[in-house]
Every structure is written in structure tokens, then in C-alpha cells.
Scaffold this motif. Structure first.
Motif, PDB file in Angstrom:
ATOM      1  N   GLY A  35       0.780  -1.235   0.000  1.00 19.01           N
ATOM      2  CA  GLY A  35       0.000   0.000   0.000  1.00 19.01           C
ATOM      3  C   GLY A  35       0.811   1.284   0.000  1.00 19.01           C
ATOM      4  N   TRP A  36       2.100   1.185  -0.192  1.00 20.81           N
ATOM      5  CA  TRP A  36       2.949   2.369  -0.229  1.00 20.81           C
ATOM      6  C   TRP A  36       2.988   2.948  -1.638  1.00 20.81           C
ATOM      7  CZ3 TRP A  36       6.887   3.969   3.546  1.00 20.81           C
ATOM      8  CH2 TRP A  36       6.751   3.323   4.773  1.00 20.81           C
ATOM      9  N   HIS A  37       3.022   4.268  -1.717  1.00 24.98           N
ATOM     10  CA  HIS A  37       3.335   4.953  -2.966  1.00 24.98           C
ATOM     11  C   HIS A  37       4.860   4.869  -3.102  1.00 24.98           C
ATOM     12  CE1 HIS A  37       3.455   7.910  -6.123  1.00 24.98           C
ATOM     13  NE2 HIS A  37       4.283   8.643  -5.413  1.00 24.98           N
ATOM     14  N   THR A  38       5.363   4.521  -4.272  1.00 21.15           N
ATOM     15  CA  THR A  38       6.808   4.408  -4.443  1.00 21.15           C
ATOM     16  C   THR A  38       7.308   5.350  -5.529  1.00 21.15           C
ATOM     17  OG1 THR A  38       6.590   2.566  -5.990  1.00 21.15           O
ATOM     18  CG2 THR A  38       6.897   2.006  -3.670  1.00 21.15           C
ATOM     19  N   ILE A  39       8.475   5.898  -5.283  1.00 21.49           N
ATOM     20  CA  ILE A  39       9.148   6.777  -6.237  1.00 21.49           C
ATOM     21  C   ILE A  39      10.582   6.280  -6.334  1.00 21.49           C
ATOM     22  CG2 ILE A  39       9.829   9.147  -6.785  1.00 21.49           C
ATOM     23  CD1 ILE A  39       7.681  10.059  -4.711  1.00 21.49           C
ATOM     24  N   GLU A  40      11.069   6.043  -7.543  1.00 23.99           N
ATOM     25  CA  GLU A  40      12.445   5.588  -7.722  1.00 23.99           C
ATOM     26  C   GLU A  40      13.254   6.711  -8.354  1.00 23.99           C
ATOM     27  OE1 GLU A  40      13.249   1.603  -8.659  1.00 23.99           O
ATOM     28  OE2 GLU A  40      11.218   0.938  -8.169  1.00 23.99           O
ATOM     29  N   VAL A  41      14.423   7.005  -7.760  1.00 23.14           N
ATOM     30  CA  VAL A  41      15.257   8.105  -8.214  1.00 23.14           C
ATOM     31  C   VAL A  41      16.728   7.696  -8.248  1.00 23.14           C
ATOM     32  CG1 VAL A  41      13.676   9.853  -7.272  1.00 23.14           C
ATOM     33  CG2 VAL A  41      15.605   9.060  -5.888  1.00 23.14           C
ATOM     34  N   ASP A  42      17.511   8.500  -8.921  1.00 21.90           N
ATOM     35  CA  ASP A  42      18.968   8.402  -8.863  1.00 21.90           C
ATOM     36  C   ASP A  42      19.369   9.032  -7.533  1.00 21.90           C
ATOM     37  OD1 ASP A  42      21.719   8.855  -8.954  1.00 21.90           O
ATOM     38  OD2 ASP A  42      21.696   9.723 -10.968  1.00 21.90           O
ATOM     39  N   GLY A  43      19.827   8.244  -6.611  1.00 17.71           N
ATOM     40  CA  GLY A  43      20.151   8.729  -5.281  1.00 17.71           C
ATOM     41  C   GLY A  43      21.332   9.677  -5.225  1.00 17.71           C
ATOM     42  N   HIS A  44      22.039   9.852  -6.329  1.00 17.11           N
ATOM     43  CA  HIS A  44      23.152  10.799  -6.391  1.00 17.11           C
ATOM     44  C   HIS A  44      22.697  12.134  -6.968  1.00 17.11           C
ATOM     45  CE1 HIS A  44      25.907   7.614  -5.308  1.00 17.11           C
ATOM     46  NE2 HIS A  44      25.374   6.862  -6.266  1.00 17.11           N
ATOM     47  N   ASN A  45      21.433  12.224  -7.345  1.00 16.37           N
ATOM     48  CA  ASN A  45      20.894  13.434  -7.960  1.00 16.37           C
ATOM     49  C   ASN A  45      20.031  14.170  -6.928  1.00 16.37           C
ATOM     50  OD1 ASN A  45      19.049  15.197  -9.389  1.00 16.37           O
ATOM     51  ND2 ASN A  45      19.704  14.193 -11.273  1.00 16.37           N
ATOM     52  N   PRO A  62       1.622   6.212   2.801  1.00 17.01           N
ATOM     53  CA  PRO A  62       3.059   6.358   3.032  1.00 17.01           C
ATOM     54  C   PRO A  62       3.815   6.243   1.708  1.00 17.01           C
ATOM     55  CG  PRO A  62       2.289   4.233   3.842  1.00 17.01           C
ATOM     56  CD  PRO A  62       1.081   5.005   3.437  1.00 17.01           C
ATOM     57  N   THR A  63       4.968   6.893   1.636  1.00 13.88           N
ATOM     58  CA  THR A  63       5.776   6.896   0.417  1.00 13.88           C
ATOM     59  C   THR A  63       7.154   6.333   0.698  1.00 13.88           C
ATOM     60  OG1 THR A  63       4.626   8.826  -0.479  1.00 13.88           O
ATOM     61  CG2 THR A  63       6.805   8.369  -1.372  1.00 13.88           C
ATOM     62  N   ALA A  64       7.600   5.452  -0.183  1.00 11.37           N
ATOM     63  CA  ALA A  64       8.970   4.936  -0.138  1.00 11.37           C
ATOM     64  C   ALA A  64       9.726   5.527  -1.322  1.00 11.37           C
ATOM     65  CB  ALA A  64       8.998   3.420  -0.206  1.00 11.37           C
ATOM     66  N   ILE A  65      10.775   6.263  -1.024  1.00 10.42           N
ATOM     67  CA  ILE A  65      11.647   6.789  -2.069  1.00 10.42           C
ATOM     68  C   ILE A  65      12.818   5.820  -2.184  1.00 10.42           C
ATOM     69  CG2 ILE A  65      13.130   8.690  -2.804  1.00 10.42           C
ATOM     70  CD1 ILE A  65      11.336  10.536  -1.042  1.00 10.42           C
ATOM     71  N   ILE A  66      12.874   5.114  -3.308  1.00  5.89           N
ATOM     72  CA  ILE A  66      13.942   4.157  -3.548  1.00  5.89           C
ATOM     73  C   ILE A  66      15.065   4.915  -4.265  1.00  5.89           C
ATOM     74  CG2 ILE A  66      14.590   1.923  -4.532  1.00  5.89           C
ATOM     75  CD1 ILE A  66      12.221   1.712  -2.583  1.00  5.89           C
ATOM     76  N   ALA A  67      16.141   5.166  -3.549  1.00  2.00           N
ATOM     77  CA  ALA A  67      17.267   5.930  -4.090  1.00  2.00           C
ATOM     78  C   ALA A  67      18.335   4.960  -4.592  1.00  2.00           C
ATOM     79  CB  ALA A  67      17.828   6.851  -3.020  1.00  2.00           C
ATOM     80  N   HIS A  68      18.424   4.818  -5.897  1.00  2.00           N
ATOM     81  CA  HIS A  68      19.418   3.927  -6.498  1.00  2.00           C
ATOM     82  C   HIS A  68      20.777   4.627  -6.444  1.00  2.00           C
ATOM     83  CE1 HIS A  68      16.520   0.987  -7.954  1.00  2.00           C
ATOM     84  NE2 HIS A  68      15.722   2.030  -8.173  1.00  2.00           N
ATOM     85  N   THR A  69      21.709   4.018  -5.732  1.00  2.00           N
ATOM     86  CA  THR A  69      23.027   4.613  -5.538  1.00  2.00           C
ATOM     87  C   THR A  69      24.133   3.606  -5.840  1.00  2.00           C
ATOM     88  OG1 THR A  69      23.132   3.988  -3.203  1.00  2.00           O
ATOM     89  CG2 THR A  69      22.157   6.148  -3.711  1.00  2.00           C
ATOM     90  N   THR A  70      25.330   4.116  -5.921  1.00  2.00           N
ATOM     91  CA  THR A  70      26.523   3.297  -6.052  1.00  2.00           C
ATOM     92  C   THR A  70      27.380   3.562  -4.832  1.00  2.00           C
ATOM     93  OG1 THR A  70      26.459   3.433  -8.461  1.00  2.00           O
ATOM     94  CG2 THR A  70      28.553   2.796  -7.469  1.00  2.00           C
ATOM     95  N   SER A  71      27.603   2.546  -4.036  1.00  2.00           N
ATOM     96  CA  SER A  71      28.423   2.686  -2.843  1.00  2.00           C
ATOM     97  C   SER A  71      29.831   3.121  -3.231  1.00  2.00           C
ATOM     98  CB  SER A  71      28.461   1.354  -2.096  1.00  2.00           C
ATOM     99  OG  SER A  71      29.189   1.477  -0.912  1.00  2.00           O
ATOM    100  N   GLY A  72      30.342   4.138  -2.567  1.00  2.00           N
ATOM    101  CA  GLY A  72      31.690   4.619  -2.835  1.00  2.00           C
ATOM    102  C   GLY A  72      31.831   5.425  -4.099  1.00  2.00           C
ATOM    103  N   LYS A  73      30.729   5.899  -4.652  1.00  2.00           N
ATOM    104  CA  LYS A  73      30.780   6.647  -5.914  1.00  2.00           C
ATOM    105  C   LYS A  73      31.744   7.827  -5.795  1.00  2.00           C
ATOM    106  CE  LYS A  73      28.119   8.873  -9.463  1.00  2.00           C
ATOM    107  NZ  LYS A  73      26.908   8.838 -10.208  1.00  2.00           N
ATOM    108  N   GLY A  74      32.593   7.954  -6.784  1.00  2.00           N
ATOM    109  CA  GLY A  74      33.542   9.063  -6.813  1.00  2.00           C
ATOM    110  C   GLY A  74      34.914   8.720  -6.263  1.00  2.00           C
ATOM    111  N   VAL A  75      35.037   7.578  -5.609  1.00  2.00           N
ATOM    112  CA  VAL A  75      36.330   7.148  -5.076  1.00  2.00           C
ATOM    113  C   VAL A  75      36.670   5.829  -5.778  1.00  2.00           C
ATOM    114  CG1 VAL A  75      37.659   6.549  -3.020  1.00  2.00           C
ATOM    115  CG2 VAL A  75      35.821   8.243  -2.860  1.00  2.00           C
ATOM    116  N   LYS A  76      37.572   5.893  -6.739  1.00  2.00           N
ATOM    117  CA  LYS A  76      37.824   4.759  -7.634  1.00  2.00           C
ATOM    118  C   LYS A  76      38.158   3.465  -6.909  1.00  2.00           C
ATOM    119  CE  LYS A  76      39.104   7.607 -11.524  1.00  2.00           C
ATOM    120  NZ  LYS A  76      40.163   8.145 -12.355  1.00  2.00           N
ATOM    121  N   PHE A  77      38.937   3.517  -5.842  1.00  2.00           N
ATOM    122  CA  PHE A  77      39.347   2.271  -5.192  1.00  2.00           C
ATOM    123  C   PHE A  77      38.283   1.709  -4.261  1.00  2.00           C
ATOM    124  CE2 PHE A  77      40.916   5.668  -2.483  1.00  2.00           C
ATOM    125  CZ  PHE A  77      40.621   5.238  -1.201  1.00  2.00           C
ATOM    126  N   ILE A  78      37.187   2.423  -4.076  1.00  2.00           N
ATOM    127  CA  ILE A  78      36.083   1.972  -3.226  1.00  2.00           C
ATOM    128  C   ILE A  78      34.830   1.660  -4.054  1.00  2.00           C
ATOM    129  CG2 ILE A  78      34.512   2.660  -1.364  1.00  2.00           C
ATOM    130  CD1 ILE A  78      36.704   4.476  -0.320  1.00  2.00           C
TER     131      ILE A  78
END
Length: 105
Positions: A35-45, A62-78
Motif C-alpha cells: 500500500g505504499w506509494h513508491t518513487i524511484e530516483v537516482d540517489g546521487h541526484n 506512506p511513500t517509499a523513495i527508492i534511491a538507487h546509488t553506487t556505494s563509494g561513488k567518486g572514489v575509484k578504489f572503493i
């Protein structure tokens, strides 16, 4: 009661990819099924996140914002390396900070 939750969906955990062994599948569909409203976004934006928060205020469910992210984004070795998906030591944090400062200079 109107509530909003933000979910960091980076697809990794301390042992590897979440879809290998602990598959979450379509997380938005699961929230929607309850029963949740869902919104999917680029979590880095930041603008997409702000727009999603504004949109969530228009719903009575209720709303769930699903933020698609990349762990360690911006740090090449992570970048998307599950071995770094835990708290940093002070030395590791300083190394990542130095890397980010060098990349943005």
C-alpha cells in the motif's frame, strides 16, 4: 498517517551483491504491494531527491523513495566494492578524502 522513508538501494552488503543469496528483487513493487506509494530516483541526484520529497507530500499513503546509488561513488578504489561497505578507519577516511579532493581539483 502520512510518512516518507528513503531507501538507499546500492545492491551491496558486507558479503557481496544483495541479489546473490539475499535477492531483494523489485523493492519498489514490494513496498507498493503493502500500500505504499513508491518513487524511484537516482540517489546521487539531489534535485531528483528533492522532487521526490515534494511529490511524497501530495499522497495520503506512506511513500517509499527508492534511491538507487553506487556505494563509494567518486572514489575509484572503493567504487561498488562490498569490502568497503562498513565503517572506515580514520586512515581510510583520510585516504578517500584525499582521493576526492584530487579528483575534483
Amino acid at each position: 498517517l502520512r510518512s516518507t522513508v528513503a531507501v538507499d538501494r546500492n545492491n551491496i552488503h558486507g558479503d557481496g551483491n544483495t541479489e546473490q543469496g539475499n535477492a531483494l528483487g523489485d523493492l519498489g513493487a514490494k513496498y507498493h504491494a503493502f500500500g505504499w506509494h513508491t518513487i524511484e530516483v537516482d540517489g546521487h541526484n539531489i534535485q531528483q531527491l528533492l522532487d521526490a520529497i515534494t511529490q511524497s507530500k501530495r499522497h495520503t499513503s506512506p511513500t517509499a523513495i527508492i534511491a538507487h546509488t553506487t556505494s563509494g561513488k567518486g572514489v575509484k578504489f572503493i567504487h561498488h566494492d562490498h569490502h568497503w561497505h562498513k565503517p572506515f578507519t580514520a586512515t581510510q577516511a583520510a585516504l578517500a578524502d584525499a582521493h576526492l579532493r584530487h579528483e575534483t581539483a
